[in-house]
Design an enzyme around this catalytic site. Sequence first.
Site, PDB file in Angstrom:
ATOM      1  N   LYS A 162      -2.809 -28.272  21.165  1.00 52.79           N
ATOM      2  CA  LYS A 162      -2.529 -28.259  22.608  1.00 52.79           C
ATOM      3  C   LYS A 162      -3.840 -28.335  23.402  1.00 52.79           C
ATOM      4  O   LYS A 162      -4.915 -28.422  22.832  1.00 52.79           O
ATOM      5  CB  LYS A 162      -1.712 -27.018  22.966  1.00 52.79           C
ATOM      6  CG  LYS A 162      -0.336 -26.980  22.270  1.00 52.79           C
ATOM      7  CD  LYS A 162       0.611 -28.054  22.774  1.00 52.79           C
ATOM      8  CE  LYS A 162       1.741 -28.360  21.823  1.00 52.79           C
ATOM      9  NZ  LYS A 162       2.885 -27.476  21.876  1.00 52.79           N
TER      10      LYS A 162
HETATM   11  C1  PLP Z   1       4.265 -27.195  21.422  1.00 50.38           C
HETATM   12  C2  PLP Z   1       5.436 -27.077  22.253  1.00 50.38           C
HETATM   13  C3  PLP Z   1       6.236 -25.909  22.257  1.00 50.38           C
HETATM   14  C4  PLP Z   1       6.080 -24.802  21.261  1.00 50.38           C
HETATM   15  O1  PLP Z   1       4.855 -24.195  21.188  1.00 50.38           O
HETATM   16  P1  PLP Z   1       4.413 -23.461  19.826  1.00 50.38           P
HETATM   17  O2  PLP Z   1       3.197 -22.682  20.256  1.00 50.38           O
HETATM   18  O3  PLP Z   1       4.106 -24.517  18.836  1.00 50.38           O
HETATM   19  O4  PLP Z   1       5.525 -22.567  19.406  1.00 50.38           O
HETATM   20  C5  PLP Z   1       7.267 -25.831  23.162  1.00 50.38           C
HETATM   21  N1  PLP Z   1       7.548 -26.843  24.007  1.00 50.38           N
HETATM   22  C6  PLP Z   1       6.843 -27.981  24.011  1.00 50.38           C
HETATM   23  C7  PLP Z   1       7.204 -29.052  24.990  1.00 50.38           C
HETATM   24  C8  PLP Z   1       5.771 -28.144  23.128  1.00 50.38           C
HETATM   25  O5  PLP Z   1       5.086 -29.296  23.124  1.00 50.38           O
END
Ligand code: PLP
Length: 465
Positions: free
Chosen positions: A291
Site C-alpha cells: 500500500k
Molecule cells: C488492501 C485492501 C484492503 C485490505 O487491507 P489489508 O490490510 O490487506 O487487510 C481492503 N480494501 C481494499 C480496497 C484494499 O485494497
Amino acid sequence: MINKILCSGKSTLLETLKVINGNGKGIVFVVNNAKQVQGVLTDGDIRRLLLKGLSLKEKIIKYVNKNFVYALSDQSQEEIISKFNEKIKIIPVVDKTFKFIDYFELKHGIHLPLAQQDLSQKEFEYLTEAFLSTWISSTGKYIELFENKFSDYCECKYGVSTSNGTTALHLALMALGIGQGDEVIVPDLTFAATINAVFYVGATPVIVDVEADSWGIDPVEIERAITPRTKAIIPVHLYGQPCDMDAIMTIAKRNKLFVIEDCAEAHGAMYDRKKVGSFGDIGCFSFFANKIITTGEGGMCTTNSYELNDKMRVLRDHGMNKSKRYWHDVVGYNYRLTNLQAAIGVAQVERIDEILKKREEVEDIYRKTLLDIKFLEFQPNDLAKRKKITWLVCILINGYDRDDYVQILKQKGLDVRPMFYSLSEMPLYKKYSFSNKNSLNLSRRGICLPTHCKMMEIKKEWFSV
Ligand SMILES: *Cc1c(COP(=O)(O)O)cnc(C)c1O
C-alpha cells in the site's frame, strides 16, 4: 551489498580487484574514513594500470578517477536517470558533503516488481528504538503517536490503529451496529476485503456498478439500490481515485445511511480539497506492504466521532471495559497493532508527502513515456474536484487482448497485474449483484503496472508490441 562496492583509498590494487570481483559490478567507489566518495575505479582502469607495469601492492588513491558521475540524494529520479549513458551504468548517490548514501544502477535485463516498500533510515531508527525499549507488543508510545499523526494527516479527530485493513473494516461495521438483516452497499470493483467484512457482521452486501470515468462507486446506482433495509454505504477510493463524495454524502444524509470509506488504496487523496477518510462516519486504511505507506501488516480507522472512537477501541481490545479490567460488556476482538509496527508507521507518516510525490513522479514518467501507444489509456487523473494519488499506475487496453498483453509484459520481466475481477463475476458473490455494466468492462480491460519509489526508468519499447 553496499559495503562490497566501497573501497578505502588506502587499499592496494590487489585488494581492490578482489572487491570488484566480489561485487560483479566492474567498479568500486573509493571513500575516505568519513565515507566521502573521492573517486571511482573500474576493472578496466586497473587492467590498464597493470599493463603500465604497476605492482598489485600499489595503493589505489593516486589512481582513482576523481572526475566521476554521481547523483545527489535529493535529486529526482528523472534527473538521476538522465546521467546514465552507454558507458555509465552505475553511479554513487551522495549527500551535499559527498558522503556516500547509496548507488543507482541501470540493469540490462529488466525485473520490475509490482510494488516495493520505501523504507529509510528513519523507519529503522524508530523500529530499533521500539525494540530496545522492550515495548514490542500492543502497548508503547509509538501506537498513540502513530494514531495521532495519521489521523491529523487525514484531517480527522481520532485514529484507531488495527492489525490490518480488513479488521479496520470489520471494526467499523461493528461499531456502527450493523448486523443481521441490514444491507450494505458496496462497489463491484474492489478488493474482496470490502465485501467480506460485510459478511463478518452477518449483514447482506448489495453490489452496485461503478462510474465509467472515476472507476468509483456510482451514486446513481447507490440510489437505485437503496431499500428500507439499507444501513450503510462503503465507497472504495479505488486505485487512489476519490469517489464522488458530494453525491454520496448527500444520498447518505437523505436516507439516514452510514458511510464507511474504504481508503486502503488512497492515503492522502482529496475530494474538494478534503482528505479521504474524513467524509464518512469512519474511514478505513490499510498499511499492508504494497500500500501507499506500510507497517508490514496494519490498518487504521479514522473518525470525528468521540463515541465511535470509544466503541472501536473497546471492540479492538477484547471488548474489555476501559475502567474495569477483565470486565467485558461486549464480545470483542484482538485487532491491535504492535508498537514495533507503529514505530515503522510513524516514520512512514512523517515521510508520506515525500513518498506520494515520488509515486506521482513515477506515474508522470509512465504517462509521458507511453503517451503515443494508442491502445493504452490511463486512469483519469484530472476529474473535477478530485485529487487522485498514485497507488498502482493503472491502464486500460483498447482493441487488444488484455490477458495476452499481460503475458507479453510478464515475459519481459514486468510484474504487471490484471485489475481486480469484478465481485459479481465470482460465483461466491454473484447473487448479491445489483448492477455491473461499467465494472465488468473496466475489470476485463485493466492492468496495474509496477509502481514504487525505487523505479529507475521506464522504456516505451517494453510496452510496444
Ligand atoms: C488492501 C485492501 C484492503 C485490505 O487491507 P489489508 O490490510 O490487506 O487487510 C481492503 N480494501 C481494499 C480496497 C484494499 O485494497
